[in-house]
Design an enzyme around this catalytic site. Structure first.
Site, short mmCIF file in Angstrom:
data_model
loop_
_atom_site.label_atom_id
_atom_site.label_comp_id
_atom_site.label_asym_id
_atom_site.label_seq_id
_atom_site.Cartn_x
_atom_site.Cartn_y
_atom_site.Cartn_z
N GLY A 39 0.76 -1.24 0.00
CA GLY A 39 0.00 0.00 0.00
C GLY A 39 0.79 1.28 0.00
CE LYS A 142 6.22 -20.73 16.84
NZ LYS A 142 4.89 -21.37 16.81
CE1 TYR A 270 16.74 12.68 42.52
CE2 TYR A 270 18.38 13.55 41.02
CZ TYR A 270 17.57 13.70 42.13
OH TYR A 270 17.59 14.87 42.83
CG HIS A 330 7.81 15.36 52.40
ND1 HIS A 330 8.65 15.61 53.45
CD2 HIS A 330 8.45 15.83 51.31
CE1 HIS A 330 9.76 16.19 53.02
NE2 HIS A 330 9.64 16.33 51.70
CG PHE A 525 -12.93 1.41 64.01
CD1 PHE A 525 -11.97 1.12 64.99
CD2 PHE A 525 -13.23 0.41 63.09
CE1 PHE A 525 -11.35 -0.11 65.06
CE2 PHE A 525 -12.60 -0.82 63.15
CZ PHE A 525 -11.66 -1.08 64.13
NE ARG A 572 -10.00 0.67 56.48
CZ ARG A 572 -9.40 -0.51 56.58
NH1 ARG A 572 -9.34 -1.12 57.75
NH2 ARG A 572 -8.89 -1.09 55.53
#
Length: 576
Positions: A39, A142, A270, A330, A525, A572
């Site tokens: 193509g 493969k 880093y 942080h 809790f 929670r």
């Protein structure tokens, strides 16, 4: 097994045509390689004066079905898969007049880029699923003992250099490396397709279902979803978002196998420390206004730690419909506030803890005006690592130029985070749905004798949202829609409570306001009543927490003794 594999015939069919003309020309002119092509690639090469055997001439079969079928042919895959060291294979090659193919250069239809365009139709997306390309790549890979396969134009130079060194051949070690690269690419490609299709199914299901919630996007104003101090029916909004996985289906039945498709955004200087290597990758289903989609307007390169903190800050301001600002350091929100306008929200967030705000991240869920920039840069003289917001006024951007090192990120809007999150552990990966729940205040319970006042309830809902962004064991003390004291990450909740209260009192003293009328949010809790006793000693008048402890009755009794109102949410929000 031959170490060298001489290249005599190459099949080239590429979407990304970067460098392909020069690559093909050197194959032909320097090494006498015959080029088979398809193509658009064939047309480009022919126009460049490179001799090409069209694929239909090679197979003896025409391209058909609008190009859907052109390389799916035994003469292509037989030429790739035939083992040169097996006489039976070579006999079948001769019997069926199959031409051996020694090199394949293929890159795939740009499916990921196509579906990244929100105007792309489903039908167009399907047409951009490459079938022949992955099939050729997998066949060639493969048989890497004999076939060289190139999926990345960046490897053209490497292959040509090796051919020049070894008389038109490549080495087995190189072919093995290229083999691995192919399967990584096809796996990522298939994962991107699977993610897109899952997302389409999820969107179809959502559009077919009756929408029960009025709030469909954070940052969208809906009266019924706003924190209203005069109403106890306000909802803590947690709308649905686009997802790289079908999160609902995964939550119902976690998949036995999960493939992630990650595309590198950038290499980082880093990691958390200078001796660690790091990079930033994007998931294919990242939401339109996620950190991975943000545009960096100015500043130094983002670091690993910058990205972690910016992600936490951006996730937190997306919790609010009203103008909200978070100052984060942080991984913990040392300052947080909502206000009628974003500059006031910043001022109140900064006032929570100016010392910790130094070197932090500022996140805003509204456009940043010049006034806000002047407040942090000129009035507070705050050193800021990253500023992230949906957008900036032209005047704000002009003022920000005076801080060239400040990393300024624009997300283009505010939406909800991607619905799945991943965290690596040694030898594996933890996967979970994100912590986002539709929480209706009408479903909260008040087990204490005293109900919270309207103003207390507004502060409790604010604190409950911010507390999600504090490291557990998390205690957040709030006053007048600002987080004035934070107790993050302590090994016991009493220490977290004491730390948060002490900070809240310090904040009030610094601001010259009365250190009373506090509310408290706890991400989990209370295991013992001593938490309540500590909070009561520091003038906390209302508490919001999940409930569910074996000693809830003791905590309720303690609240009643101290005249504290307590709300149970039933949910929670640990953040480890």
């Amino acid at each position: 097994m031959a170490q060298d594999a001489r290249i005599r015939r190459a099949l080239i069919s590429v979407t990304d045509k970067t460098g392909v003309v020069d690559f093909a020309r050197e194959l032909v002119e320097a090494h006498g390689v015959e080029i088979v092509s398809t193509g658009g690639t064939a047309r480009v090469l022919i126009e460049a004066g490179i001799p090409v055997v069209p694929i239909e001439e090679f197979t003896g079969f025409p391209e058909m079905m609008d190009g859907r079928v052109k390389t799916l042919h035994p003469k292509v895959h037989g030429g790739l898969l035939a083992r040169r060291d097996l006489p039976a294979h070579m006999e079948q090659v001769r019997e069926h007049e199959i031409g051996l193919i020694d090199l394949v250069a293929v890159n795939l239809y740009e499916f990921e880029r196509t579906v990244a365009d929100p105007t792309t139709s489903f039908a167009d997306a399907i047409e951009h699923i490459d079938i022949g390309g992955p099939s050729m790549l997998r066949s060639a890979a493969k048989n890497a003992d004999a076939v060289t396969v190139v999926v990345d134009p960046a490897d053209y130079t490497r292959v040509l250099a090796e051919m020049a060194k070894y008389a038109g051949a490549t080495q087995l070690a190189t072919r093995r490396q290229l083999q691995a690269k192919v399967y990584a690419r096809t796996a990522a490609y298939d994962a991107a397709i699977a993610s897109y299709l899952a997302e389409q199914l999820e969107q179809a299901d959502a559009s077919a279902a009756t929408t029960a919630s009025c709030c469909t996007g954070i940052g969208t104003e809906h009266a019924a979803c706003s924190v209203d101090s005069a109403s106890a029916s306000a909802a803590v909004a947690a709308p649905a978002a686009d997802s790289s996985l079908d999160a609902a289906a995964w939550a119902a039945a976690p998949a036995a196998e999960l493939t992630l498709s990650l595309t590198m955004q950038q290499e980082l200087r880093y990691g958390e420390n200078p001796h660690q290597t790091a990079a930033f990758y994007r998931l294919p289903g990242a939401s339109a206004h996620s950190l991975a989609s943000a545009h960096q307007i100015q500043g130094k390169e983002l670091s690993y730690n910058n990205l972690l903190d910016t992600d936490a800050a951006w996730a937190l301001v997306r919790e609010f419909n009203e103008p909200a600002c978070v100052v984060l350091k942080h991984q913990n929100p040392c300052g947080s506030a909502v206000a009628p306008d974003i500059t006031t929200a910043y001022d109140r967030a900064f006032a929570c803890d100016p010392k910790s705000a130094f070197g932090g991240i500022i996140a805003c869920n509204r456009e940043v005006p010049l006034e806000l920039v002047e407040h942090f840069a000129d009035v507070n003289k705050q050193f800021v690592e990253v500023l992230i917001a949906p957008s900036y006024t032209p005047e704000a951007l002009e003022r920000l130029k005076r801080r060239q090192n400040l990393r300024v990120l624009a997300t283009g809007g505010v939406d909800t985070p991607t619905e799945m999150e991943f965290r690596s552990v040694d030898g594996g990966m933890l996967v979970q749905t994100v912590d986002r729940v539709d929480e209706d205040v009408a479903n909260f319970s008040v087990p204490t004798k005293r109900q919270p006042t309207d103003s207390e309830l507004a502060d409790l809902l604010f604190a409950w949202r911010v507390c999600k962004g504090v490291k557990s064991n998390a205690i957040l003390i709030a006053k007048d829609q600002a987080g004035v004291g934070m107790g993050p990450g302590q090994p016991n909740r009493v220490d977290s409570a004491l730390l948060a209260c002490t900070r809240a009192e310090d904040t009030c003293e610094r601001m010259g306001v009365e250190a009373s009328g506090f509310v408290c949010a706890s991400d989990a809790f209370f295991p013992f009543r001593d938490n309540v006793d500590v909070l009561a000693e520091h003038d906390v008048t209302a508490i919001i927490q999940p409930g569910g402890s074996k000693r809830d009755d003791e905590c309720i009794a303690a609240c009643d003794e101290h005249g504290i109102a307590m709300v149970f949410t039933g949910v929670r929000h640990f953040r480890h």
